[in-house]
Write an enzyme that holds these catalytic residues in place. Structure first.
Site, PDB file in Angstrom:
ATOM      1  N   GLU A  48      13.663  12.951 -37.930  1.00 19.65           N
ATOM      2  CA  GLU A  48      13.512  11.777 -38.802  1.00 19.65           C
ATOM      3  C   GLU A  48      12.041  11.494 -39.120  1.00 19.65           C
ATOM      4  OE1 GLU A  48      17.617   9.228 -38.193  1.00 19.65           O
ATOM      5  OE2 GLU A  48      15.861   8.593 -37.079  1.00 19.65           O
ATOM      6  N   ASP A  97      21.021  10.291 -28.431  1.00 21.14           N
ATOM      7  CA  ASP A  97      19.613   9.951 -28.147  1.00 21.14           C
ATOM      8  C   ASP A  97      19.448   9.571 -26.679  1.00 21.14           C
ATOM      9  OD1 ASP A  97      19.097  10.302 -30.846  1.00 21.14           O
ATOM     10  OD2 ASP A  97      19.504   8.196 -31.300  1.00 21.14           O
ATOM     11  N   GLY A 132      25.461  -1.080 -30.180  1.00 20.36           N
ATOM     12  CA  GLY A 132      24.074  -0.897 -30.602  1.00 20.36           C
ATOM     13  C   GLY A 132      23.486   0.389 -30.049  1.00 20.36           C
ATOM     14  N   THR A 143      26.961   5.125 -31.371  1.00 18.40           N
ATOM     15  CA  THR A 143      25.631   5.220 -31.990  1.00 18.40           C
ATOM     16  C   THR A 143      24.557   5.322 -30.896  1.00 18.40           C
ATOM     17  OG1 THR A 143      26.474   3.674 -33.643  1.00 18.40           O
ATOM     18  CG2 THR A 143      24.122   4.185 -33.740  1.00 18.40           C
ATOM     19  N   ASP A 164      31.018   2.049 -29.045  1.00 13.23           N
ATOM     20  CA  ASP A 164      30.060   2.380 -30.108  1.00 13.23           C
ATOM     21  C   ASP A 164      29.282   3.623 -29.658  1.00 13.23           C
ATOM     22  OD1 ASP A 164      28.145   2.507 -32.064  1.00 13.23           O
ATOM     23  OD2 ASP A 164      27.240   0.553 -31.654  1.00 13.23           O
TER      24      ASP A 164
END
Ligand code: RIB
Length: 329
Positions: A137, A250, A285, A246, A244
């Site tokens: 990114e 990472d 989150g 997301t 979640d």
């Protein structure tokens, strides 16, 4: 003990929750709009810092309200921000996310992340034993400059090539540990891979990325398959109730980097990161859902009474004050 240096993106995640994802051309009614700190670089840095390992984030924010909020959040997580620049004339990275049934779709608008350059990554001084981490990114030439310096200093380099893009050989040659999912592996190798593929076919595709490199393929709930010195190692996933996903990848990357920096063997570091990611998916989150070292340790030592996912979840929800609350619109 080594340190972790992450050169990467910082985003404000604007999340719309809905019962299901819309099809192309369709509108569905949503339930809530939530704001969470995110961005692959920031998420990975927070995941590492929360394991108690000194972690520096190299990146850029806009001089907007999101930028201020993101800086405050990252500082509160213990991430070293000495090399984080504010850049005028652009906005902070922003990700528009739809979340339904624990799965997401994401559109990222890079803003300041697209301006992270070779001078930015030349500023910190890395040393032997440190771990340098990056993702896709920020501009690829910046990552090459960062890893070139890291290698020269004797640091270990970890690349998470997400979102997926073709990599040239010169960059790939600077990578010690590659962490990617099946989709990214398919794009990089040209192999046709599906969720249901057996570990042997995934290992075969991973092998084509070159010898002498550790390749870790994250398989979602199936766990992670690593090729270490050409030998496959499967770490099974943990059965948990995901709300979640997301930032789960990472979390895995940041936790793994932290464990390698403190000298753990790869197998132990993979098992640790796998547990960290399984905690992350049980929370809403991206960056705010990264677990602490104590939370991971609680799962690693299940013999201690009352230390399981439920206890970790309750402790987290009663200790939300360290994270800024998601701001409703
Ligand atoms: O990997 C998850 C992250 O991808 C989100 O936090 C979003 O910001 C995008 O960068």
């Amino acid at each position: 003990m080594g340190r972790v240096f992450v050169a990467g993106s910082i985003n404000m995640d604007v999340v719309a929750t809905a019962e299901r994802h819309p099809k192309v051309g369709e509108t569905v009614a949503g339930e809530a709009v939530l704001y969470f700190p995110g961005g692959k670089g920031a998420n990975q840095a927070v995941a590492s810092a929360k394991q108690g390992v000194p972690t520096t984030l190299i990146g850029r924010l806009g001089t907007d309200a999101f930028g201020k909020e993101l800086r405050t959040f990252l500082a509160a997580q213990g991430v070293d921000l000495s090399f984080l620049k504010d850049t005028s004339g652009t906005h902070s990275g922003t990700a528009i996310i739809t979340l339904a049934n624990a799965d997401n779709t994401i559109v990222v608008v890079p803003g300041a992340n697209g301006l992270v350059d070779a001078d930015d990554v030349a500023a910190p001084v890395l040393a032997e034993g440190d771990v340098a981490v990056s993702q896709f990114e920020i501009p690829l030439p910046t990552i090459a400059a960062f890893f070139g310096r890291a290698r020269a200093a004797g640091a270990t380099t970890i690349l998470n090539p997400a979102p997926a893009k073709k990599i040239d050989k010169a960059l790939l040659d600077l990578v010690d540990v590659l962490i990617l999912n099946e989709t990214e592996l398919g794009l990089l190798t040209g192999a046709e891979l599906r969720d249901s593929d057996d570990p042997a076919s995934i290992a075969e595709a991973a092998r084509t990325l070159g010898r002498g490199k550790t390749v870790c393929v994250t398989l979602g709930r199936r766990g992670v398959l690593a090729l270490v010195e050409d030998q496959p190692l499967l770490v099974p996933g943990r059965e948990v109730r995901a709300v979640d996903t997301t930032g789960a990848g990472d979390c895995f990357v940041g936790a793994l980097a932290s464990q390698l920096a403190i000298g753990k063997q790869l197998g132990d570091a993979l098992a640790y990161a796998n547990i960290a990611a399984s905690i992350c998916v049980q929370r809403m989150g991206a960056a705010p859902s990264m677990p602490t070292a104590q939370e991971v340790a609680a799962i690693l030592s299940p013999s201690r009474p009352g230390r399981d996912d439920e206890a970790v979840r309750k402790a987290h929800s009663s200790n939300q004050s360290s994270h800024p609350p998601p701001a409703p619109v």
